[in-house]
Structure formats: structure tokens, C-alpha cells
Design an enzyme around this catalytic site. Structure first.
Site, PDB file in Angstrom:
ATOM      1  CG  ASP A  33      46.188  21.010  -2.337  1.00 33.94           C
ATOM      2  OD1 ASP A  33      46.055  19.901  -1.798  1.00 33.94           O
ATOM      3  OD2 ASP A  33      46.407  21.154  -3.557  1.00 33.94           O
ATOM      4  CG  ASP A  34      47.483  17.803   0.845  1.00 30.45           C
ATOM      5  OD1 ASP A  34      46.406  17.495   0.304  1.00 30.45           O
ATOM      6  OD2 ASP A  34      48.553  17.241   0.574  1.00 30.45           O
ATOM      7  CB  CYS A  71      43.655  16.659  -4.813  1.00 28.96           C
ATOM      8  SG  CYS A  71      43.859  17.980  -5.906  1.00 28.96           S
ATOM      9  NE  ARG A  75      42.047  20.498  -5.674  1.00 24.22           N
ATOM     10  CZ  ARG A  75      42.491  21.631  -5.124  1.00 24.22           C
ATOM     11  NH1 ARG A  75      42.134  22.790  -5.640  1.00 24.22           N
ATOM     12  NH2 ARG A  75      43.298  21.608  -4.082  1.00 24.22           N
ATOM     13  CE  LYS A 128      45.560  20.526  -6.923  1.00 19.65           C
ATOM     14  NZ  LYS A 128      46.090  19.862  -5.720  1.00 19.65           N
ATOM     15  CG  HIS A 130      44.081  18.341  -9.762  1.00 18.23           C
ATOM     16  ND1 HIS A 130      44.579  18.025  -8.521  1.00 18.23           N
ATOM     17  CD2 HIS A 130      44.553  17.396 -10.607  1.00 18.23           C
ATOM     18  CE1 HIS A 130      45.321  16.944  -8.599  1.00 18.23           C
ATOM     19  NE2 HIS A 130      45.326  16.542  -9.864  1.00 18.23           N
ATOM     20  CG  HIS A 210      49.873  19.308  -2.096  1.00 14.63           C
ATOM     21  ND1 HIS A 210      51.025  18.735  -2.568  1.00 14.63           N
ATOM     22  CD2 HIS A 210      48.885  18.439  -2.381  1.00 14.63           C
ATOM     23  CE1 HIS A 210      50.740  17.575  -3.123  1.00 14.63           C
ATOM     24  NE2 HIS A 210      49.446  17.369  -3.023  1.00 14.63           N
ATOM     25  CG  ASP A 316      42.443  19.548  -1.174  1.00 13.35           C
ATOM     26  OD1 ASP A 316      42.953  19.577  -0.027  1.00 13.35           O
ATOM     27  OD2 ASP A 316      43.123  19.318  -2.202  1.00 13.35           O
ATOM     28  CG  ASN A 317      42.996  16.284   0.730  1.00 12.52           C
ATOM     29  OD1 ASN A 317      42.981  16.440  -0.489  1.00 12.52           O
ATOM     30  ND2 ASN A 317      44.098  16.503   1.440  1.00 12.52           N
ATOM     31  CE  LYS A 363      46.324  13.977  -0.902  1.00 13.67           C
ATOM     32  NZ  LYS A 363      47.494  14.770  -1.352  1.00 13.67           N
TER      33      LYS A 363
END
Length: 541
Positions: A33-34, A71, A75, A128, A130, A210, A316-317, A363
Site C-alpha cells: 500500500d503506497d 487504493c 483493488r 485490507k 476496501h 501507508h 496499489d499505487n 499517487k
């Protein structure tokens, strides 16, 4: 007792048995994540990531692997193999009142767990999610046999923007770090199914790295003093290392320097120390993420599950632009120093500028820094070791790749509902060195809160909201997007823009001007905060 919300960045897939009738591969998908393009050692970082570096050395790395820049939309595409609007998550995990923007995965878009379970796999997920909403589309409703965390609110991802409430099963979180907790549940699931004769699919969705920046003291200690050099020097060092590794060509150039970043040399000594501490904590989070992957590999080996498992890792980004001091009441929410459970800090654009080396933007944007992130695939008997390919993969390609590896049939109808067709391509030819890149004459397309992009072949078209002007880049000769050549190539701009609008119509994309009034205030503030000049680092540490 304080709850710890930890953010992780790791994405891995493990699959086994390419094209074999017997011994279909296990599949493990690990998502970070991130995580920025250069945040792993195998992509140029100084952060200790020996386990991911091992997977890279024994497997394949992509130079170009795309996501949806933020995010929940990423996903949704990863989980279903659909473009995010087609899956119902065109904006974020918010319901904007239109089918393409309902904020959770629709029933027409099958999840990889639903398809693989129907084809004989045991399905597991920890971390996660989401992509739920209105009490619909929770992982246990969408094909997963074992789920952590499993409760009605903590894992929907609606409030919190990327945090996972990991006390869903009663953990005393003052004693546990959620990266460890998420990983521990994944390992527990592997133990529980190790004697079953079926292959398994594990979707391991970490929340690190993140924000908020929180890490274990022993991990932070490893990086003390490492970032006193500042973001500009760090970016240059990572850039040179990327060329040494072969991730970048020798003639590559860095993207244009952002004008709103702080000049490290003009900061006071105290300010530099406060900023350096942020990156020390961020590095510690990535380090711990890598440690958890090492633990997972040990568990797979211990259980006799590793030999027939393919592992894929992604993010994810790109690294984020959001500055928590300015947005989401960040400064007011700090109850302790950065790195502790009272922290509500982010690395902000300054350090993310280095994380996204060598690319521009962050992002939520559709330049390469927002959508191009690491991708590692590992399966020693089928994937040639230490291979670097162009790739040009996209998250919509993961589902068809897994289905080919698992010899899984994708149903035309599922539980009485006609299934959306898969727009992605299988990556198996690239993973097995039969091709260097995915052949995709129809192109790839993006839309995120008014930001738009299209890529066909070497050409990439980009516009950044609220502008409607197109920029054009030749990514074959200018992968870091330093030269806008739209004025010299009107025919190419016309071709790609027409292809974009055709895709937009087919996927239910609406002009963002029509949606702005429906946008939640918190997300509107999030977008606007990134466009403002960064606040002085006077507090929050």
C-alpha cells in the site's frame, strides 16, 4: 488501550504448476500500500528488503507495471480483472449514485476468489479489502473461505483511507504491530489447510507503508541518520542504482524536479532532523513488510507448500502526495512523536519524490509516478532467474494470468448473473520469457477523479484535472515523461483521445465535472490539499 493502524505495502501472488494437469499451482497474491517505484532494493532502494530482493533475483521484474493510481479502484481491478468503473469502483470506496461509481464491487464482476474456488481452490485472505459497501461485497461474501479481519465495519475501508482495524478478533494491539498480525493470520490459514489435497489461493493485502508513519523501535533504529542527506540526494542515488541494476536504461534521465518541494539545504538543522525522522520511520515500515514476507516464505517451506507456489508482488499505487499536517486534521490528531502510535504523519511529497524515482507525480495522478510501481513474480522451475522485462502489464492482467496458471474456467454466468468479460491479458508469456511485453494493440486507459490517460504502444496521453488539455509522451524514448510532444503529433493525440472516449463510454465513465457535487467533502479536501503549497514543518513531530 490504543488501537494501532498500520499501513503496509506489499503485494505478492504465489502460484504453482504452469500448465500442468497434475499439481496445479498454489497462488499467493501479496499487495503493498503506497509503495513507490524505487522503495525496494531490487528497484534501487537503500532500504533492507532481502526477501523481496531474493524473489527478484530468482524471478522476474517488470520495468512497467500499471495500477489505477489510488487504493480502492486499484483493488477493484486487481480482485476482479475489470477496469475499476466496470467493477463499480470508478471513484473510490464512496457511493456517488451511479453504477460505475457505487463504491463496491458489483455482482457482474467476479472476484478471483469466486472463480478459483469454483475451480477447486481453497481461498484465503488476510489484510485490507476496501471494496465493500452497503453491507455488500465483503470478502466472505465474494468467494473467500477464510478471512481476517472478519467483522461488519472495520474492513470495509470506508473511513480511514487505507487503514485496517486489526483488532477485529480481540487482539491487544498495544502489544502487536498490525503488519505482524496480518501476516500471522495468513500463516495460520496456511497451517489450517496444509493437509488438504486442494491447491490454495492466498490474497495477502498488507497496509504498509501507508501513513500514518508508525513502526517498531528496533526497525527504526536501523535507519537512524541514514536520511540526513535529504530527498534530492536520495533520489539521485536511487536513480544511479536503478541504472546499475538494469531497471533503467543507461541513457535514462530523471523527470523534471518539482518546484514546490522544500530546498533541503535551506532548512534549519532542527527541521532537517524532523524530516529525516519521517523517512527513517517509512523505511522501517518497508523493512518490516519485507521481514513479514520472509516469515511467510519460511512457513510455506516448513509446510511443504513452497515448491509448487508462484509468488507475485506489487503495489496499489505510487508514493503519496498527501500531507497529513495540512489535511484530515492531521496536525491536531498527533498525540505522540512520529513513529509512535500517536503519530498522524505522512512522508508527504518531499520524500515521495524520492520514493517515485525516476518518475514524475504521485499517487492519484496518472503520470508514471502515480501508476507505475514494482512487480515481481517468482516460480523458480518456470520463471527464469534474475530476468528484467519491459512487461507493460496492468492489474487487469492478474486475474487472467491466475486463471491460466490454475487451469481455471471463467464462467459466463455466475449465480444467475451474466459475468463481465475480462479485458486483460495473461502475463504467462512474459513470465516464461516467451515475450518481453504484453501485446495490447487496443491500449490501456485510466480515469481517476477527472485525471485521464491512455497508452497505445509507445505513446501515452495524459491530462490532469481540472485541465482538459492533453499531454503526449513517447515512453519508448522518454520513459520519465520529460518532453510533451503533443504539438508535434496531432494525429497521435487524435487517435489516442478517440480511443480513450470510446473506452470511457464502454465502461460508464462520466465527465468528472458532473460528479464534483457528489464528491464527499473529505475526499475533495484531499484532492485540494495536494495542490496547495506544503506547510512549513513546524509541528507534528
Amino acid at each position: 488501550m490504543k488501537k494501532i493502524f498500520i499501513t503496509l505495502f506489499s503485494a505478492c501472488l504465489a502460484f504453482t504448476g504452469f500448465g500442468q494437469t497434475k499439481g496445479r499451482p498454489n497462488i499467493v497474491v501479496i499487495l503493498a500500500d503506497d509503495l513507490g517505484y524505487s522503495d525496494l532494493g531490487s528497484y534501487g532502494s537503500e532500504i533492507a528488503t532481502p526477501n523481496l530482493d531474493r524473489l527478484a533475483k530468482e524471478g522476474v521484474r517488470f520495468q512497467q507495471f500499471y495500477n489505477n493510481s489510488i487504493c480502492a479502484p486499484t483493488r477493484a481491478s486487481l480482485i476482479t480483472g475489470q477496469y475499476q468503473h466496470k467493477a463499480g469502483v470508478g471513484y473510490f470506496s464512496n457511493d456517488l449514485g451511479l453504477p460505475a461509481y457505487q463504491g463496491y464491487i458489483n455482482t457482474e464482476s467476479l472476484t478471483f476468489a469466486e472463480v478459483l474456488k469454483a475451480n477447486g481452490y481453497v481461498t484465503l485472505t488476510s489484510g485490507k479489502w476496501h471494496v465493500s459497501g452497503k453491507d455488500q461485497s465483503y470478502p466472505w461474501q465474494r468467494g473467500f473461505d477464510k478471512v481476517f479481519p472478519k467483522n461488519d465495519g472495520a474492513n470495509s475501508g470506508a473511513p480511514g483511507f487505507g487503514k485496517v482495524e486489526t483488532d477485529a478478533e480481540g487482539y491487544p494491539l498495544s502489544e502487536y504491530y498490525s503488519t505482524n498480525v496480518i501476516n500471522a493470520h495468513a500463516e495460520q490459514f496456511l497451517d489450517e489447510i496444509k493437509d488438504q489435497k486442494k491447491p490454495f489461493f492466498l490474497y495477502l493485502a498488507h497496509t504498509a507503508p501507508h501513513w500514518p508513519l508508525i513502526a517498531l523501535p528496533e526497525d527504526i533504529a536501523k535507519y537512524r541518520g541514514r536520511y540526513d542527506k535529504g530527498w534530492f540526494t536520495l533520489r539521485q542515488e536511487r536513480f544511479e542504482r536503478q541504472k546499475q541494476l538494469g531497471i533503467l536504461n543507461q541513457d535514462a534521465v530523471l523527470s523534471t524536479r518539482d518546484q514546490d518541494l522544500y530546498d533541503w539545504d535551506r532548512l534549519s538543522y532542527d527541521q532537517r532532523q524532523l524530516w529525516a525522522k519521517k523517512m527513517e520511520v517509512f523505511a522501517a515500515m518497508v523493512d518490516r513488510l519485507d521481514q513479514s514476507i520472509g516469515s511467510l516464505l519460511d512457513k510455506l517451506k516448513q509446510n511443504g507448500q513452497l515448491e509448487n507456489t508462484v509468488i507475485v508482488f506489487l503495489s496499489d499505487n505510487g508514493a503519496p502526495a498527501e500531507d497529513l499536517v495540512k489535511w484530515h486534521n492531521g496536525a491536531q490528531r498527533n498525540t505522540g512523536p512520529v513513529g509512535t502510535t500517536g503519530s498522524s504523519e505522512s512522508q508527504s511529497k518531499n520524500w515521495s519524490y524520492a520514493s517515485n524515482t525516476p518518475f514524475k507525480a504521485y499517487k492519484d495522478y496518472l503520470h508514471e509516478g502515480g501508476i507505475n510501481t514494482p512487480f515481481i513474480a517468482w516460480f523458480p522451475t518456470k520463471i527464469k532467474a534474475n530476468t528484467i522485462v519491459r512487461g507493460t502489464g496492468h492489474i487487469i492482467d492478474i486475474a487472467p494470468t491466475l486463471y491460466e496458471l490454475a487451469q481455471a474456467k471463467y464462467p459466463k454466468n455466475y449465480q444467475g448473473v451474466k459475468s463481465n468479460e475480462l479485458p486483460g491479458k495473461s502475463l504467462v508469456p512474459v513470465l516464461t520469457s516467451k515475450a518481453d511485453a504484453v501485446e495490447r494493440p487496443e491500449g490501456l486507459f485510466w480515469e481517476r477523479a477527472g485525471n485521464r490517460a491512455a497508452r497505445i504502444g509507445k505513446w501515452k496521453l495524459v491530462s490532469t484535472w481540472p485541465s482538459y488539455n492533453w499531454e503526449l509522451y513517447d515512453l519508448e524514448n522518454d520513459p520519465t515523461e520529460t518532453k510533451d510532444v503533443s504539438r508535434q503529433n496531432h494525429a497521435v493525440v487524435s487517435q489516442l483521445s478517440q480511443a480513450y472516449f470510446k473506452w470511457a463510454k464502454e465502461n460508464g465513465v462520466v465527465d468528472f465535472a458532473e460528479l464534483e457535487d457528489r464528491e464527499p467533502k473529505s475526499m475533495k479536501d484531499f484532492r485540494r490539499s495536494k495542490e496547495q503549497e506544503l506547510a512549513p514543518p513546524a509541528f507534528g513531530f
